[in-house]
Structures are given as structure tokens and as C-alpha cells.
Design an enzyme around this catalytic site. Sequence first.
Site, PDB file in Angstrom:
ATOM      1  N   HIS A 164       0.655  -1.070  -0.034  1.00  0.00           N
ATOM      2  CA  HIS A 164       0.044   0.006  -0.144  1.00  0.00           C
ATOM      3  C   HIS A 164       0.970   1.265  -0.050  1.00  0.00           C
ATOM      4  CE1 HIS A 164      -3.753   2.144   1.188  1.00  0.00           C
ATOM      5  NE2 HIS A 164      -2.888   3.081   1.683  1.00  0.00           N
ATOM      6  N   GLU A 165       1.897   1.329   0.842  1.00  0.00           N
ATOM      7  CA  GLU A 165       2.792   2.500   0.871  1.00  0.00           C
ATOM      8  C   GLU A 165       3.764   2.691  -0.241  1.00  0.00           C
ATOM      9  OE1 GLU A 165       1.825   4.416   3.264  1.00  0.00           O
ATOM     10  OE2 GLU A 165       0.713   3.086   4.435  1.00  0.00           O
TER      11      GLU A 165
END
Length: 840
Positions: free
Chosen positions: A497-498
Site C-alpha cells: 500500500h505504501e
Amino acid sequence: MTENLQSCCLANWKMEMELDPAKDDLPLMANTRHMLVKHYVLDLDVDFKSQVIEGTVVLFFEPGSRCKKGGSAGEGACLSQSDETCKIRASEPCHSPVTNVSARSSKTGYNDFAVCAKGEKDTSDKNGNHSNGEQASGISSSKNCCDIENHGSEDFLLVLDCCDLSVLKVEEVDVAAVPGIEKFTRSAKLTDAEELRNLRNQIVHELVTLPADRWREQLYYYTRCSQAPGCGELLFSTGTWSLMIRKAEVQAPRDFPRAIRIWYKTKPEGRSVTWTTDQSSRPCVYTMGSPINNRALFPCQEPPVAMSTWQTTVRTASCFVVLMSGENSAEPAQLQEGLLSWYYYVTMPMPASTFTIAIGCWTEVKQESHTSDVRTNNEFSSLFSRANLRLIEGSCGHVAYPCRFQNPAASSQLVIPHRVFAPWCLKDRCAEILLELIPQCLSAAHATLGTHPFSRLDVLIVPSNFSSLGMASPHIIFLSQSVLTGGSHLCGTRLCHEIAHAWFGLAIGARDWTEEWISEGFATYLEDVFWAVAQQLPHDEAREQQELKALLRWRRLRDEVQNSEEELQVLRPNKENTGEVSESGTCIIKHGLNAEKIFMQVHYLKGYFLLQSLAKRIGEATYFEFLRKFVQKFHGQLILSQDFLYMLLEDIPEQKGYGLSVENIIQAWLDTSGIPKPLLEECQTWDQCRLVRQVNDEVTKWIQVNQRARKRSKRKRRQDEVAFQKLLPDQLVLLLESLLEEKTLCLRTLQCLEKTYHLDEQDSEVRHRWCELVVKHKYTRRYADIEKFLKEDQAMGVYLYGELMVNEDAKQQELAYKCFAATQKQMDVSSAKVVAEMLF
């Protein structure tokens, strides 16, 4: 024209004066349409004893968009109300020049600068990765201060975003005094005051517009200019949200100094950074993604349109490691015994809100002798390799900077250089889980989207008071310690996600902050894709896991929509006015200070479902080919929702024939609260997923076990043998959520449940649901699990406090008060506010 421009600045000032403290809107005060920051040079000292960061920031400006449209004094001139400001804001007086700033006087002699100027050796490698050959430090300023008086109310007023700062002095920088700066001038040395002013502004203009391939020379002269003496102090005053600066008798932005130095220091209570201790009880300070961003760290222009570069020198005690948004992997330079200097720089223009710093006694976690196995999914890799060769040949649409998308070596780099840092006590856990995952996730991201926008990556495990599972900034990712528990699933998905934010959120940003879905919706959608590729899952298995995840997100979105204000559920709250600002560039971010909004997932989830719906309709292969084209076209730029949607339908015109239009999508998904109608039709299909049916079978077994346990009489109990299937982490989450819907579970069922799945060893998503079961059924033997979760998993435990209070059980409420008392002082401000409202 003059009256109109004067009213523009008056409106800017009036907006701050009339802000309702009871409301949760966040003002962006900087008048970016008059003056635009192009580069920051920060020179800072960090004192952990006083919890203060002190130093200077030098800002280099260009005229804003309104000032470039005409050359007359009237056009682009902005007149201010400096006298009135001083009279009305008695608590924040207009500061007249001072003759001395004693702060930091013992440190201004430092000069550990060693940068590659023109003709010196280039220390970057062929992939555009930079070493620490560049160092900048040292501030020198003139002791002769010009006597400036307030000559009236028609001077141009420069407004910067600023709060929780003590501003000590503001001065113009004499960039013309820098040796060798003559190369940026077209005239001989001048003595006339007006001509000298024009010369300084010309020098800054030439410096900020240097070609991208001269970035090293540009950094060199930015540093030299930042060390130049002052040539006159500027009047300033501070408001709640702003710093206002003017120079007497300068009425137009084009005549305002293009390089100014601000001497300031932060306050311990400042909301941009948090001073705390890490998991090893050692002091640290970091930017935690505050709603006010960085305006309490340094005066800046917060609006996203103010895309700038920066370079930063930080001095602190030698026991600390300084991590920061920067293209170089900084190595410290020793200034004297016990004192180190760290230097970072960025050459890709980005909003000042993306600047990130973390200073602590971090330990670098290094790989042992073996290297990680970097795996790629051949299907995605082949899709990318065909498309990327064509995309590289195109030109970029952003302003000039050393862009990796135009560098063939960088474009073929599957895994960028990366480092991992953590508190000492978490070193082994990071080595066990994180080190192996990073190259796999980076490779998966490259296989999906192509060129990594940034040349390197640091990953830091931040203190337990961090209010999120992760946060991405240029060149650095913060992860909560909560992702390290259990197996690798939660850590891998959060890391993906990051990493996705490197493309959506950083390289491509939202022009209007209220359109959070552009960043979070894309990252949520892409985390599933990246994670499937990283694990090398077969297509059918990846699809099943993604359908299970979709069901979990659907349940979360449904619950959130039922329990939140409708106004907070709209992805484009400004609707047709999205992206609009005032004549000066100021604007208001609706609900930007709402403490509860930080914990809401609506922008993540509705954005995710929109993108998933489009992918399903268009087809995966076509959709990802389009995404790569979109990234190639818009990297390094700011966008609105319609930029993405218009390009999508132009690139895939056949979808228009099926009733798909930008207007329909915006109305159904972005401008309306609640559940989008297309999603209501689709959600029924996820129940038929094999992994979901498997969970439903297990739920049935547990209900039967519970029923038998309740019917048993006092006769001798016998243990029923029930064969339970092994479940994936996301399946366990769904199982526990389903059991939470049961009215009662007896003690024996809870004990068996805990033993069967070893729930105390699972990841924090699973343990959170387990804690909810413990609370609901008052399972006192496991209250210790709740206490541990609330102390160690603060990023996820906020709403458990509400569960403890709602039952009105004395023991549970006592547990809530106890945990809050133990964590309140170090808890994130927004988290503490939300919990306090639940408890008191």
C-alpha cells in the site's frame, strides 16, 4: 485594478480573522498566485532536552500565476493592510527589525559543505541514485540591519502558512554577494538600489530556472546563496495560521525580494512533529502526518500547487540518526565531539506537505550473508515490458527536473536501493519479516506500473504512538510496529500500500486536498495487485483472495456509512468547485481538522471500489496498460478526478457506448454520500467466492459447537472432536466478524476458539476482532489481551475504547481509563481527542 488587488489581500487576512474555532475546516493561507516558492534551504539544530528545533529556512521565489499575466505595476501587484493587521492583532504584534538575533550564534560558523559543482566529479550512479557527496551547512548573515519603518498600507504582503512557531527575524538575502554568481547576471555590477534589487531578483530567476541536467550546480549555488549575508530586515507579523511579511514601499510581487531568510524555532507542543520515546525507551521526534502538515515545522506554502524542491542540514547529538525525504543516503559528518551534521536534498518538485523527518536512536537492520529471492510474476512483467519501451520514448509533461522516467537504466531497475531502520528491540523481528518482503514488493510494483519514481527508499518502524499502520513520503516509509506481529501477510499488504503511494499520492498528487481518494483509493486497489504479484500467486488464487478482501472492505464501508456523517462520506466535497482557489491562492480544506476523519476509511474504500469496478468493466490487461500510460503522462504533476476519468474514456472510447461517462461516474461515485448504486449491485457476488464459502462453513461449525456447549448439563463433559480447517489471515478476520454477529458465545467456545487459532499470535487485524469478542462477551480472563492491544497497537485500538465504554460494565470501563491514563501523554493528539470524547 489597484483597489481590486488590495481587496484580494484584505480578503486573505479577513479569512483568517473570521475562521470559526468551533468548525473543523483547515485554512491554507499562502498567497501562491502572487509568489511561489521554488526551493527551500533548511539549516536546523535539534535539541531533545528542550524539545525544540531551531534554525533558519531560506526561501527562493518566483512570481505566481497572477503576476506573470501582465507587466504593469497594477497587474500582479497585491496591496496589503499591514497597519491594520498590527492594530487589530494585538496579541501578535507586527515585528519591526531587530539588530541582533543571538539564537544559534555559536553555531553559525559551521561549514561542512562539499558539493559537486560544475566540473567536479559526478557521484551518482547510472541509475540516478545519489551518494552523500553533497553536504551543505552554515549560515552567515550581515550584522548591519536596515532601519525599515511602516510607510503605509499599500505594500505587498507575502503570506506563508505557519503556526506553533516562534519567528525571530525575517530578512532579505543578498544573493548578489555570492562569489561566482556573476554567471547568472546579464549586467555589470550595479550600485543603484532599484537596479541592485532587480539584479538580485534576476539572479534568483536564473538559478531556479536552470536546466535539469545542471541540478548539481543548482544545489551548489542554492547553498551558497543561503549562506549569503542579509541586506535588510523585513517587517512581519504572525497570525494563528500564517506568517505575513512585507518590505516597505514594495507594492508588487514582481518587486518583492526573491530570496528571504527566516530565523525561527519550533514549540514543544507544535502539531507538525511529535516528541516521544521509541519502543526501547529512547527519545525521538518525527513528523507523524499531522492534519496541519509541516507549517509547525517551518514556514512554508502548504497548497499543493506550491511544488518545490528542498535541501536540509540537521545538526544533533551523535547518538541520533536523522532520516528524511531525500534522494541521497546521507552519512553524517562530525562537526565536533558529540555533534553530527546530516544533509539531504530533493530535486523533484513536490508539495511542502510531503517533507518528512524522523530523528531517533534508530538501528539499521541489515541483511545477513544471503540475499532475498526477488520474484516477479511473468504475466505482469511481460505486459509491462512491451508497453514500457514505447512509453519511455515519450516526453514528460512536468516541469524540468532529473526525471527517472526518461532514464533507461532507472526504468529497468526492478528494485531500488533500500534500508530498514527500527528501535533496537525490534531489530530481529524486522530482519525476520521486513527485509525479505521489501525487494519482493518493490519488484511487484515495478512489474505492475513500471519505473520507480524515486531513486531509493528507507523504511522506519516508528514509535507505538503512531496513529496509522503506515505513511509514505518521498524516499521514506513509516510503518507501525503493529504490522510486525503474526506472519508476513499484514506487513506485506501494508508495505505494498505504501509503495503504491510513490506513484499515486507523491509522483502524482491531488490538486485539491479534499480529493483524498486519488491517493488512498489507488493505493488500496494496488496493494492487492502488488501483493499477489509479490507472492507469485496463480491468477485464480489471486482473484479469490481479492474477492475475499473486497467482501471485508464492503462490510467495513457499509458499517462506516451507517455510523458517520453524510457530509464526510463524499469523495469530492467541493463538487464542481473542486480545485478552485481565491484570487490570491488561499483556500479552505473542508473538515481538514476533524479528528474523527483521520480514522475514517471512506476515501480509501469508495475509491478502491470505483477503480475495481472500472477494471472489471474494461478488462485487467487493458486497464493496467492504461494505468501505465496515465503514470507516464501525469507523473510529476497534480491532477483532479476528471483528469483521470477523461483520459480513461478517451483511451478506451468503446466504453462510452455502454453508457459510461465522466459525468455519470462523478455523480454516482464522487459527489454522493452513502453506498454508490453500482456497488450495491455488485456486492452480492462476493459471497459466492470459494474462500468466503469456506469461512461460512467454519462459522456454522462454531455455532454448533457453541450450541452444544450451552446445552450440556452438569454430567461429565466430554470433548467433541471437530475438525476445523486452517484459514488465511483475511479468512480469520471474516470468521471473527461473523461470530461477533452472534448474540452469545459461551466461555468454553471462546476458550476453544482462542486455542484452535492461537489468536494471541495472529496479526493485529485478527487480534483486534478477537479483542472485540472478548469485550462483547465479557471474557475477563483475556482482558490482558485488550490491555496489551491498547498499549502496543495504538494505530488500531482507538475504537476499542468505545466498545469498552458502551457496555456500561464497571470492569471494562476501569480497563479503558487505566489504558488511556498509561498512554495519553504519548498518544497522537487526534487519537487522544477522540478517545477522551468516548471516555469523558
